[in-house]
Every structure is written in C-alpha cells, then in structure tokens.
Design a protein around this motif. Structure first.
Motif, PDB file in Angstrom:
ATOM      1  N   UNK A 141       0.712  -1.233  -0.027  1.00  0.00           N
ATOM      2  CA  UNK A 141       0.112  -0.166   0.046  1.00  0.00           C
ATOM      3  C   UNK A 141       0.906   1.274   0.099  1.00  0.00           C
ATOM      4  N   UNK A 142       1.976   1.238   0.636  1.00  0.00           N
ATOM      5  CA  UNK A 142       2.759   2.414   1.004  1.00  0.00           C
ATOM      6  C   UNK A 142       3.604   2.508  -0.493  1.00  0.00           C
ATOM      7  N   UNK A 143       4.157   1.626  -1.080  1.00  0.00           N
ATOM      8  CA  UNK A 143       4.805   1.575  -2.494  1.00  0.00           C
ATOM      9  C   UNK A 143       4.071   2.272  -3.419  1.00  0.00           C
ATOM     10  N   UNK A 144       2.712   1.796  -3.512  1.00  0.00           N
ATOM     11  CA  UNK A 144       1.550   2.274  -4.626  1.00  0.00           C
ATOM     12  C   UNK A 144       1.265   3.625  -4.218  1.00  0.00           C
ATOM     13  N   UNK A 145       1.169   4.130  -3.081  1.00  0.00           N
ATOM     14  CA  UNK A 145       0.763   5.454  -2.815  1.00  0.00           C
ATOM     15  C   UNK A 145       2.227   6.205  -3.089  1.00  0.00           C
ATOM     16  N   UNK A 146       3.488   6.076  -3.227  1.00  0.00           N
ATOM     17  CA  UNK A 146       4.423   6.697  -3.424  1.00  0.00           C
ATOM     18  C   UNK A 146       4.475   6.768  -4.897  1.00  0.00           C
ATOM     19  N   UNK A 147       4.218   5.850  -5.643  1.00  0.00           N
ATOM     20  CA  UNK A 147       4.341   5.988  -7.131  1.00  0.00           C
ATOM     21  C   UNK A 147       2.889   6.620  -7.558  1.00  0.00           C
ATOM     22  N   UNK A 148       1.784   6.723  -6.939  1.00  0.00           N
ATOM     23  CA  UNK A 148       0.753   7.418  -7.416  1.00  0.00           C
ATOM     24  C   UNK A 148       1.036   8.937  -7.247  1.00  0.00           C
ATOM     25  N   UNK A 149       1.660   9.144  -6.155  1.00  0.00           N
ATOM     26  CA  UNK A 149       2.009  10.752  -5.903  1.00  0.00           C
ATOM     27  C   UNK A 149       3.098  11.092  -6.986  1.00  0.00           C
ATOM     28  N   UNK A 150       4.154  10.157  -7.413  1.00  0.00           N
ATOM     29  CA  UNK A 150       4.990  10.600  -8.804  1.00  0.00           C
ATOM     30  C   UNK A 150       3.793  10.735  -9.890  1.00  0.00           C
ATOM     31  N   UNK A 151       3.027   9.759 -10.116  1.00  0.00           N
ATOM     32  CA  UNK A 151       2.058   9.997 -11.277  1.00  0.00           C
ATOM     33  C   UNK A 151       1.587  11.522 -11.405  1.00  0.00           C
ATOM     34  N   UNK A 152       1.087  11.916 -10.016  1.00  0.00           N
ATOM     35  CA  UNK A 152       0.409  13.153 -10.179  1.00  0.00           C
ATOM     36  C   UNK A 152       1.609  14.246 -10.402  1.00  0.00           C
ATOM     37  N   UNK A 153       2.728  14.052 -10.000  1.00  0.00           N
ATOM     38  CA  UNK A 153       3.759  15.081 -10.376  1.00  0.00           C
ATOM     39  C   UNK A 153       4.029  15.136 -11.871  1.00  0.00           C
ATOM     40  N   UNK A 154       4.266  14.047 -12.574  1.00  0.00           N
ATOM     41  CA  UNK A 154       4.257  14.155 -13.944  1.00  0.00           C
ATOM     42  C   UNK A 154       3.304  14.475 -14.869  1.00  0.00           C
ATOM     43  N   UNK A 155       1.895  14.298 -14.355  1.00  0.00           N
ATOM     44  CA  UNK A 155       0.833  14.792 -14.847  1.00  0.00           C
ATOM     45  C   UNK A 155       0.494  16.298 -14.796  1.00  0.00           C
ATOM     46  N   UNK A 156       1.133  17.033 -13.959  1.00  0.00           N
ATOM     47  CA  UNK A 156       0.653  18.372 -13.439  1.00  0.00           C
ATOM     48  C   UNK A 156       0.664  19.122 -14.641  1.00  0.00           C
ATOM     49  N   UNK A 157       1.553  18.990 -15.432  1.00  0.00           N
ATOM     50  CA  UNK A 157       1.533  20.259 -16.589  1.00  0.00           C
ATOM     51  C   UNK A 157       2.569  21.076 -16.034  1.00  0.00           C
ATOM     52  N   UNK A 158       3.000  21.222 -14.730  1.00  0.00           N
ATOM     53  CA  UNK A 158       4.151  22.090 -14.309  1.00  0.00           C
ATOM     54  C   UNK A 158       5.411  21.848 -14.591  1.00  0.00           C
ATOM     55  N   UNK A 159       6.377  22.694 -14.548  1.00  0.00           N
ATOM     56  CA  UNK A 159       7.649  22.109 -14.536  1.00  0.00           C
ATOM     57  C   UNK A 159       8.135  21.242 -13.363  1.00  0.00           C
TER      58      UNK A 159
END
Length: 259
Positions: A141-159
């Motif tokens: 659960x913890x590992x999935x949550x970390x990678x989900x957070x990274x997905x959000x960073x990469x999809x944000x459209x911001x630098x």
C-alpha cells in the motif's frame, strides 16, 4: 588447567593483574572491554554499566580513560549517557550502529560516486528479492501510494518539482529495503542514499524523460514484488540502479552541481 574467565577479568599472572599493553591506548582497552562484555552477554541492550570506579578497576584503566572510551562508544551508538543517571547500553539497533556508513559515503569524493552506486546496486537488488518474499500488504500500500504521488507530479503540466521527485524516489527505495525484513540491509542502503542524492537529482533535471523512465522502472520493480517473484525483482532493481550508476560514470568529468 585454569578456567577461562574472560579477557577483562582481573586475572592474576606472574606480573600481577593484566594491564593494557604498550601497543594499545587505555581508551582502546575500554572500548574492547565493554564490547567483550556485550558480546559475552554480561551487558545487554538497555543495561546500565557498572559504576565508574568499579569498571575502571576491572579494566585496569584510569577513570579519565574510562570516560574517553565511553564517549567513543557513545559516538558509535553503543552507549548512551544519561545526565545524573549513569551510562546505558543502547538498543544496538542496526540504524544506530551503521550510522557511520553514511559519514563514510559523505566523505567520499564526488568522482567516486560510481563506486558507491555499485555497492548500492548489489544491496538494493538483494533487498528487492527479499521484499518479494517477505513484503506485507502494508508495504505494498505504501509503495503504491508513493508511485501514485509521482504520477501526479508527472501529469501536473507544471515544471517538474525535482526535489519532490527525488524525495519520492528515496522513500520508494527505503520502503523496499524495509520490506526486505532485514534492518541491517535497510540501514546500509539508507547510509548510501545521501552520497548518491545529487547524482540522481542532476540526472532527473538534465536528462530528458529520465523522470518518466525512473517511474516506469519503479513500477516494474513493484510489479515483481507484488507478484512474489524474488529473482525477477532482483533483476529489475539491479537494472534500475545500474542506469544511475552508468550515468554517474559517464559524467565524472563534468562533476556534480551543488544540491
């Protein structure tokens, strides 16, 4: 035949009680003596040391030298002095005792980052293999949550927030190491993270698509851990860390920017 009483008992010889040899300092005698008491089981984690006068007499050293030895062992995480309450053996956990590994890594020259990355690759591959066998649902659960957070960073459209990305990367590897079930392995890996931090950060900033590739590699590692495939997890993690290692090797001549 005389029974063995341990290396630091007040054994009598034809010269009287054993004393520190000229080749060893009294501080060394204290360090070795207390270590022997712990290894022999006479002192256990959480135990209080004998009073200063008695321990100094037993080890055949001055009270000043005893204090120096105690300070040295406290620096190493073996002992803890509590003001007004005496000196105690710590919990002797791996994180505390292996803390100097981090100091060693920080003191290495930047041109030697690839050497530490090579060591880290061996350790991280083993941690991933063990995690595939021993991980709990909480770890997943913890590992999935970390990678989900990274997905959000990469999809944000911001630098890309490189610092947030690298912190997530560090947490991912730390949880995998923790899931290995080996506190010693986890502590060694944690000690090497600081030295490689700037190399990873520089890679994430300067290499186009490096962050997305890192995320894909992390997901591949996690998939094998979830599937309970130790050898496949080992290979996936080794390939992932090797990519960073090769980048560090290729950029030795350029040096690393300040973190």
């Amino acid at each position: 035949m005389t029974a063995h009483r341990g290396p630091y008992d007040d054994r009598m010889t034809d010269r009287g009680p054993d004393r520190p040899s000229a080749s060893r300092s009294q501080t060394d005698v204290v360090v070795e003596g207390v270590k022997a008491m712990i290894v022999d089981g006479e002192l256990r984690p959480g135990d209080r040391l004998p009073v200063e006068k008695d321990l100094a007499a037993r080890l055949g050293v001055s009270r000043g030298s005893l204090r120096e030895g105690v300070r040295a062992l406290a620096t190493l995480g073996v002992l803890q002095t509590r003001q007004g309450d005496g000196t105690y053996v710590t919990s002797l956990d791996a994180a505390a005792l292996l803390g100097p590994v981090g100091l060693f890594a920080e003191l290495r020259g930047e041109e030697q980052a690839h050497d530490l990355l090579g060591v880290r690759r061996v350790l991280e591959a083993e941690s991933a293999a063990r995690a595939a066998r021993l991980r709990t649902e909480e770890h997943l659960v913890e590992l999935r949550a970390i990678l989900a957070g990274v997905d959000d960073l990469l999809r944000s459209g911001e630098p890309l927030d490189a610092q947030a990305f690298i912190e997530a990367d560090t947490r991912f590897h730390a949880v995998v190491a923790r899931a290995s079930g080996s506190p010693t392995l986890a502590a060694l890996i944690d000690g090497l993270v600081g030295r490689t931090l700037r190399a990873r950060l520089w890679r994430a900033i300067t290499q186009q698509h490096a962050n997305a590739e890192t995320q894909r590699e992390h997901r591949a590692v996690l998939a094998e851990i979830e599937a309970g495939e130790p050898e496949r997890a080992r290979v996936r993690m080794s390939v992932h860390v090797l990519g960073v290692e090769e980048y560090a090797d290729a950029h030795d001549a350029e040096g690393y920017p300040p973190a």
